[in-house]
Design an enzyme around this catalytic site. Structure first.
Site, PDB file in Angstrom:
ATOM      1  CD  GLU A 179     -89.175  -2.860  15.101  1.00  0.00           C
ATOM      2  OE1 GLU A 179     -88.803  -2.289  14.069  1.00  0.00           O
ATOM      3  OE2 GLU A 179     -88.501  -3.744  15.659  1.00  0.00           O
ATOM      4  CG  HIS A 220     -85.526  -5.377  14.629  1.00  0.00           C
ATOM      5  ND1 HIS A 220     -86.238  -4.239  14.347  1.00  0.00           N
ATOM      6  CD2 HIS A 220     -84.350  -5.264  13.975  1.00  0.00           C
ATOM      7  CE1 HIS A 220     -85.510  -3.463  13.562  1.00  0.00           C
ATOM      8  NE2 HIS A 220     -84.358  -4.056  13.316  1.00  0.00           N
TER       9      HIS A 220
END
Lengths: 406, 332
Positions: free
Chosen positions: B215, B253
């Site tokens: 990501e 995150h």
């Protein structure tokens, strides 16, 4: 967590780091007092600096809060020398208005606080930054003779002008590293000596506050050869900031999107974006992937929203409420991968929430994982405007249909 | 059949009596994981669900039960201490599930574990902020739903939780099983990076292909991609989440942030593709991209081994030998 320049400087000052002196005010009535105090501390020249959570303030443009087309004045930071009257006039004009910089986006940010600071005469602007180097899991100090410029620009154009030293976690900053930086910055005489103390204290401040970034740009060599932080940016680690109530209190809710604050109260991780398809997902990675899927389906994601592990009726309802407060939303995609959480329970939650709220846009619900079949049945039999989907592919197609139909 | 964990893994749960610890220990036992001990300071001598002994320290647990893997469920402020304790107790693998650990703590822990390894220990930690690790059909150490997995030959590495489940689910439904799935975690400082996991899968005879799901933020995906280009002969498939993520914002995150224009999805996808990794364009196509890559690879292998080609190669070899020996004779 981001904090303002004046707050950053107050923290650095506590650790003995030399900073430009100043006083924060929130109303023009406090202006004279601030000047008086600065004068008592020996200041003879003055600067007015807008306090917003964004860079590029000096080159920004201040717009009228009530008439966004009207330019009030150019520049969100100005030096006035000893002309206090002019400084006050400027301060009264910009306070409460909107500052737009290359970092704020066109909405800009309201100037609610001003930092009235001593004006300094200096010889040179330098750059200093401390942050985590993710590649080797160590903190790195970066310095450059090219101060006052964005470091990203220096890194792209003249990377050889950036000096880096990596800090050993079990040792901390070593004296030789401080000397290496000072030499790299071409410092001499008293400035060299002053810098050695400056950098050690600055690193201490970085470590002791659990900061994720300390950036001094510019750091200046004053005419009398002292090293001072003319500007200061400090970001605190979100995972650690609650260990320090005194710093956590520096959080400025005015700087945050009201919807994001509302969401965080319900333990939802929400970030507002500019698109037309809202989404509600469990897990951050899947949430990002779902945003990408919306784009591939011909829409634009209106938000990032991670409902976390539980996805109960209550969280789903709160999620709906927040997504729907954004008037650009033309459709909603719910994407839940039920692992430990059972899909039929999530489906019941979605149905319940949809009944409680009157949802004016089509909702595509994709539930996969434990009891996905039962979940689909619950959704299909609810009699509500819920479009059920099973695979991601299927969900994407239904989103495309939903936006083209509206 | 797997890397890092298997049927023989003997697991100690740190924080076994907390709500997360209790719930997931029960789930792990149900999956067949060999949980041999629990640790909660102050509750030593008691027994978890009438079968698992609880100890006051990891050292005691290791001494008495020969545990060699630890899984950590303790709250974020105590994670650093828990990892250090497990390291000192001599386990070989530490899986840290907890989310929200301060970066400063992790920098110190990472450094400590590295230094232990330099001094002859062999200890690795995975996480924090991760779903854990599973070798389907053998053992599950973490919080992932076991039933979506299928024993097989694709190694999976991912920074995320539910996105991994999504990909694994797609694979399983296509009949493609997994050797081991590792959630490496979404934080900026983690114990096992893409590169480390790829090296392990590359050496594992029973892993035929590797799926890495990254990501935005950092450049760990690129670091792994360069290694793949140089050293990995197995097909590697990738996916990068966050093409639509705005810069400067943390996407859930702690490590998922585009900073200073660096760490974008576009950048990563470009590098991965350049390094020969098949990147799925949509999260809906991860499974199918793996399938296609596997088929393509098998075709290539088959072509290499086809008797026709072999025969031609033999002829060529003979001719080369002949000319070489002829040349030798001449020189003589």
């Amino acid at each position: 967590m981001k904090i303002h320049e004046f707050q950053a400087k107050s923290i650095l000052k506590k650790f003995g780091v030399g900073v430009q002196d100043g006083i924060a005010i929130t109303s023009i009535a406090e202006f004279d007092d601030a000047i008086q105090k600065l004068k008592e501390n020996g200041a003879t020249q003055f600067v007015v600096k807008s306090q917003i959570h964004a860079g590029g303030r000096g080159k920004g443009i201040v717009y009228n809060k009530y008439n966004r087309d009207e330019v009030v004045i150019e520049g969100g930071v100005k030096f006035f020398g000893d002309n206090i009257e002019k400084a006050k006039d400027y301060a009264s004009k910009i306070l409460g208005n909107i500052l737009v910089t290359h970092q704020t986006g066109k909405e800009g940010k309201e100037i609610q606080t001003l930092f009235i600071a001593e004006g300094l005469d200096y010889k040179k602007e330098l750059y200093l930054g401390i942050l985590l180097d993710r590649q080797n899991s160590k903190n790195v100090i970066m310095a450059s003779t090219e101060g006052g410029v964005e470091i990203e620009k220096v890194a792209a154009e003249t990377p050889e002008k950036i000096i880096k030293v990596w800090i050993e976690p079990s040792i901390g900053i070593s004296s030789y590293q401080a000397r290496e930086l000072a030499t790299g910055l071409q410092l001499e005489g008293n400035a060299y000596k002053d810098f050695l103390k400056f950098i050690v204290k600055l690193y201490k401040a970085y470590e002791s506050t659990d900061a994720s970034l300390v950036e001094i740009n510019p750091m200046v060599i004053t005419n009398d050869d002292r090293i001072l932080a003319l500007d200061a940016k400090v970001n605190l680690d979100d995972n650690a900031v609650e260990r320090y109530p005194e710093y956590y209190a520096m959080r400025d809710l005015n700087e945050e999107d009201p919807l994001e604050i509302e969401a965080s109260k319900s333990n939802l991780n929400y970030i507002k974006l500019d698109g037309n398809v809202g989404c509600m997902v469990n897990g951050a990675g899947l949430a990002m992937a779902t945003m990408d899927l919306i784009k591939l389906a011909g829409g634009e994601p209106a938000n990032f929203l991670d409902v976390g592990g539980t996805a109960s009726a209550e969280t789903v309802e709160n999620g709906f409420r927040i997504i729907l407060s954004d008037k650009n939303v033309k459709a909603i995609l719910i994407n839940i991968f039920g692992g430990i959480v059972r899909c039929d329970r999530v489906a019941t939650g979605v149905v319940q929430a949809s009944r409680n709220l009157n949802i004016p846009v089509p909702v595509v619900v994709r539930l996969q994982g434990t009891n996905a079949g039962e979940a689909k049945k619950i959704l299909d039999e609810s009699g509500l405007n819920l479009i059920s989907a099973t695979t991601l592919e299927d969900a994407a197609q239904k989103v495309t249909m939903a936006i083209s139909g509206s | 059949m797997s890397i890092l964990v298997n049927k023989k893994s003997r697991v100690v749960v740190q924080g076994i009596t907390g709500s997360e610890g209790t719930f997931h220990t029960t789930q792990m036992i149900e999956y067949g994981t060999n949980i041999v001990a629990g640790v909660t300071p102050g509750k030593g001598g008691t027994v978890f669900q009438e079968k698992i002994p609880i100890f006051n320290s990891v050292r005691e647990a290791v001494e008495k039960t020969k545990a060699n893997v630890s899984v950590i469920f303790v709250p974020a402020p105590f994670v650093a201490d828990a990892i250090i304790e497990a390291t000192d107790a001599g386990v070989n693998l530490i899986v840290c599930i907890t989310e929200g650990v301060p970066t400063k703590d992790m920098i110190k822990v990472y450094d400590y574990v590295q230094s232990k390894n330099k001094n002859g220990h062999t200890v690795r930690f995975i996480g924090p902020n991760c779903p854990g690790i599973i070798s389907p059909g053998e053992c599950k150490i973490g919080i992932m739903p076991g039933f979506i997995h299928k024993k097989g030959k694709v190694g999976v590495i991912s920074r995320s939780g539910t996105l991994t489940y999504e990909a694994v689910d797609q694979l399983t439904k296509l009949g493609i099983g997994q050797s081991t799935c590792i959630g490496i975690g979404g934080d900026p400082v983690i114990g096992t990076r893409f590169l480390d996991a790829i090296k392990l899968f590359n050496e594992d005879k029973n892993t035929e292909a590797i799926l890495m799901m990254g990501e935005i933020g950092g450049n760990a995906e690129e670091e792994a991609a360069y290694f793949v280009k140089k050293f990995v002969k197995k097909p590697v498939i990738g996916f990068i989440a966050g093409k639509t993520a705005p810069p400067g914002r943390r996407m859930g995150h702690a490590g998922a942030i585009i900073s200073g224009g660096k760490g974008t999805a576009a950048e990563k996808i470009e590098t991965l593709t350049k390094c020969g990794i098949a990147v799925a364009d949509s999260p809906a196509n991860i499974g199918i991209t793996v399938k296609t890559a596997l088929e393509k690879f098998k075709k290539k292998q088959a072509a290499k081994k086809s008797p026709k080609k072999k025969a031609i190669k033999k002829v060529i070899k003979k001719q080369v030998k002949k000319t070489k020996s002829a040349a030798k004779k001449k020189r003589k």
